[in-house]
Motif scaffolding. Structure first.
Motif, short mmCIF file in Angstrom:
data_model
loop_
_atom_site.label_atom_id
_atom_site.label_comp_id
_atom_site.label_asym_id
_atom_site.label_seq_id
_atom_site.Cartn_x
_atom_site.Cartn_y
_atom_site.Cartn_z
N UNK A 1 0.68 -1.21 0.03
CA UNK A 1 -0.11 0.02 -0.14
C UNK A 1 0.86 1.31 0.01
N UNK A 2 2.05 1.23 0.72
CA UNK A 2 2.77 2.40 0.70
C UNK A 2 3.52 2.63 -0.38
N UNK A 3 3.89 1.79 -1.29
CA UNK A 3 4.29 2.05 -2.45
C UNK A 3 3.22 2.64 -3.66
N UNK A 4 2.11 2.72 -3.40
CA UNK A 4 1.05 3.28 -4.21
C UNK A 4 0.66 4.74 -3.86
N UNK A 5 1.40 5.35 -2.82
CA UNK A 5 1.20 6.54 -2.37
C UNK A 5 2.80 7.33 -2.51
N UNK A 6 2.61 8.53 -2.72
CA UNK A 6 3.89 9.48 -2.81
C UNK A 6 4.39 9.78 -1.46
N UNK A 7 5.76 9.74 -1.15
CA UNK A 7 6.28 10.23 0.24
C UNK A 7 6.82 9.04 1.03
N UNK A 8 7.06 9.28 2.05
CA UNK A 8 7.80 8.08 2.98
C UNK A 8 6.70 8.06 4.20
N UNK A 9 6.90 8.79 5.23
CA UNK A 9 6.20 8.42 6.52
C UNK A 9 4.51 8.62 6.19
N UNK A 10 4.24 9.58 5.23
CA UNK A 10 3.08 10.02 4.90
C UNK A 10 2.24 9.02 4.11
N UNK A 11 2.95 7.94 3.56
CA UNK A 11 2.41 6.93 2.52
C UNK A 11 2.06 5.67 3.48
N UNK A 12 2.47 5.66 4.63
CA UNK A 12 2.43 4.32 5.60
C UNK A 12 0.76 4.14 5.90
N UNK A 13 0.23 3.22 5.78
CA UNK A 13 -1.11 2.76 5.86
C UNK A 13 -1.38 2.59 7.27
N UNK A 14 -2.57 3.00 7.49
CA UNK A 14 -3.24 2.19 9.02
C UNK A 14 -3.54 0.77 8.84
N UNK A 15 -3.73 0.35 10.19
CA UNK A 15 -3.88 -1.23 10.39
C UNK A 15 -4.98 -1.48 9.51
N UNK A 16 -6.16 -0.70 9.72
CA UNK A 16 -7.57 -0.93 9.08
C UNK A 16 -7.36 -0.91 7.57
N UNK A 17 -6.66 -0.10 7.13
CA UNK A 17 -6.23 -0.02 5.59
C UNK A 17 -5.63 -1.37 5.18
N UNK A 18 -4.87 -1.81 5.67
CA UNK A 18 -3.97 -3.10 5.53
C UNK A 18 -4.96 -4.17 5.74
N UNK A 19 -5.71 -4.11 6.60
CA UNK A 19 -6.74 -5.37 6.92
C UNK A 19 -7.56 -5.31 5.61
N UNK A 20 -8.31 -4.18 5.19
CA UNK A 20 -9.10 -4.34 4.05
C UNK A 20 -8.57 -4.71 2.89
N UNK A 21 -7.10 -4.15 2.79
CA UNK A 21 -6.41 -4.65 1.31
C UNK A 21 -6.29 -6.07 1.26
N UNK A 22 -5.79 -6.59 2.34
CA UNK A 22 -5.33 -8.09 2.13
C UNK A 22 -6.84 -8.97 2.35
N UNK A 23 -7.98 -8.44 2.76
CA UNK A 23 -9.28 -9.06 2.86
C UNK A 23 -9.52 -8.97 1.31
N UNK A 24 -9.34 -8.14 0.54
CA UNK A 24 -9.87 -8.10 -0.85
C UNK A 24 -9.27 -9.06 -1.84
N UNK A 25 -7.95 -9.73 -1.23
CA UNK A 25 -7.05 -10.57 -2.16
C UNK A 25 -7.69 -12.14 -1.89
#
Length: 287
Positions: free
Chosen positions: A263-287
């Motif tokens: 998810x982080x590489x789909x966004x520009x920047x470094x610290x600002x691109x790091x996703x929240x845990x809920x976003x990661x859970x949703x992303x993994x749940x889609x696959x």
């Protein structure tokens, strides 16, 4: 608890039509001031993964805004000291083609005192984690102290420095390197023995090995369209250590960490691109 002895940098990013040649002055087409540094990135990743993280570091008199951003993300900043000199910072010049030139000043990141580490680790308990990278001083002393206290030590050997790696390695529980760093390490030192080794391999995923286990674990990369790979390794490191500290087995912790990096590489920047845990859970749940 996770304690992170790590760098805090201000990234001054200038966008130009072309990089300047020696003696040439060019006009910037854009400017941004961003929070960076491997340490700050990893602390934010731990916090966004839901972990408790105490940052041990230093900034100059110009660094209050960076400490405020860390605190706003849930990072415990009680052990971030204000130094008399300048904060660590990077001047990043990026041309339209994406080519860049970067000048880094370590500043307060190299002015840490062992007494600061001692004060922070006095709060640590058996089984807590200490995270380290190669952008500060006193890593070896801190790693030795953490090991003596029964803590686990997670070390990102980046930027790669053979001497630093050799010095810290006897105290390391988890060594984290990318594929290029792993190759340089093997060339310089041969086979390295640590309790846990995590090698990130970009689009080929992550390789995990543990002492005493014959078979390595491979976690495939998630398919995404990358925008900016800056800080992806820090996102993975923070999520991995947060997962292990929470009691997840390595495979589950790695799956979350790989998802966060994707998810982080789909966004520009470094610290600002790091996703929240809920976003990661949703992303993994889609696959």
């Amino acid at each position: 608890m996770i304690f992170n002895l790590g760098s805090i940098n201000a990234d001054h990013v200038y966008r130009v039509a072309q990089l300047p040649h020696a003696g040439e002055t060019v006009t910037a087409q854009g400017y941004a001031r961003l929070l960076g540094g491997k340490g700050a990135n990893q602390s934010i990743a731990v916090a966004r993964a839901g972990g408790q993280v105490v940052h041990i570091g230093a900034v100059g008199a110009d660094g209050d805004w960076m400490v405020e951003l860390l605190s706003a993300d849930g990072v415990d900043v009680r052990h971030v000291r204000r130094d008399q000199g300048a904060s660590g910072h990077a001047v990043v010049t990026v041309e339209q083609s994406g080519e860049n030139a970067i000048l880094i000043h370590a500043g307060a990141n190299r002015a840490l005192r062992m007494q600061d580490v001692e004060a922070a680790l006095a709060e640590a308990g058996l089984g807590d984690w200490l995270m380290l990278q190669n952008e500060t001083n006193v890593q070896v002393e801190a790693a030795r102290m953490a090991q003596d206290r029964g803590m686990r030590v997670a070390y990102s050997a980046a930027p790669f420095d053979e001497a630093a790696l050799r010095a810290v390695l006897p105290h390391v529980t988890l060594l984290m390197v990318n594929e290029g760093e792993a190759a340089r390490m093997t060339q310089a030192m041969g086979a390295v023995q640590v309790p846990m080794l995590c090698v990130t391999r970009g689009a080929r995923g992550v390789l995990w090995t543990e002492a005493g286990c014959r078979d390595a674990v491979t976690i495939p990369a998630r398919k995404v369209v990358p925008v900016d790979t800056t800080g992806a390794g820090d996102a993975l490191a923070g999520y991995l250590v947060a997962g292990l500290a929470a009691g997840l087995n390595p495979e589950r912790a790695l799956q979350g960490a790989v998802g966060a990096a994707a998810l982080a590489v789909t966004r520009p920047g470094a610290s600002g691109a790091i996703p929240l845990a809920a976003e990661v859970a949703a992303f993994l749940g889609q696959e």
